[in-house]
Motif scaffolding. Sequence first.
Motif: not given
Length: 88
Positions: A10, A14, A30, A32-34, A37, A47
Amino acid sequence: MKVVYEAANLIDAHLVRHALEAAEIPVFLRGEQLLGGMGELPLFGVIAVCVPDVVWPQAREIVEALPLNEPPAAAADDEVGEGGWQPA
């Protein structure tokens, strides 16, 4: 949207994102929210930094100029000189 960089983590994603946004290139991360999990297990290849197709060549030049995945340069004062520290 085209992938301009697949990030190992991450932080790298960034860093690339901020460099591209500084050049006024719109960026989408694309996957990033995973990251949360899988809990504490590391996920790799999830990412991707994406940019619009029309600015992809310019974005690619910026990404290639970034010092990603390079070892830090040794500082000149790391050398042991006269009166300097000595390893134990």
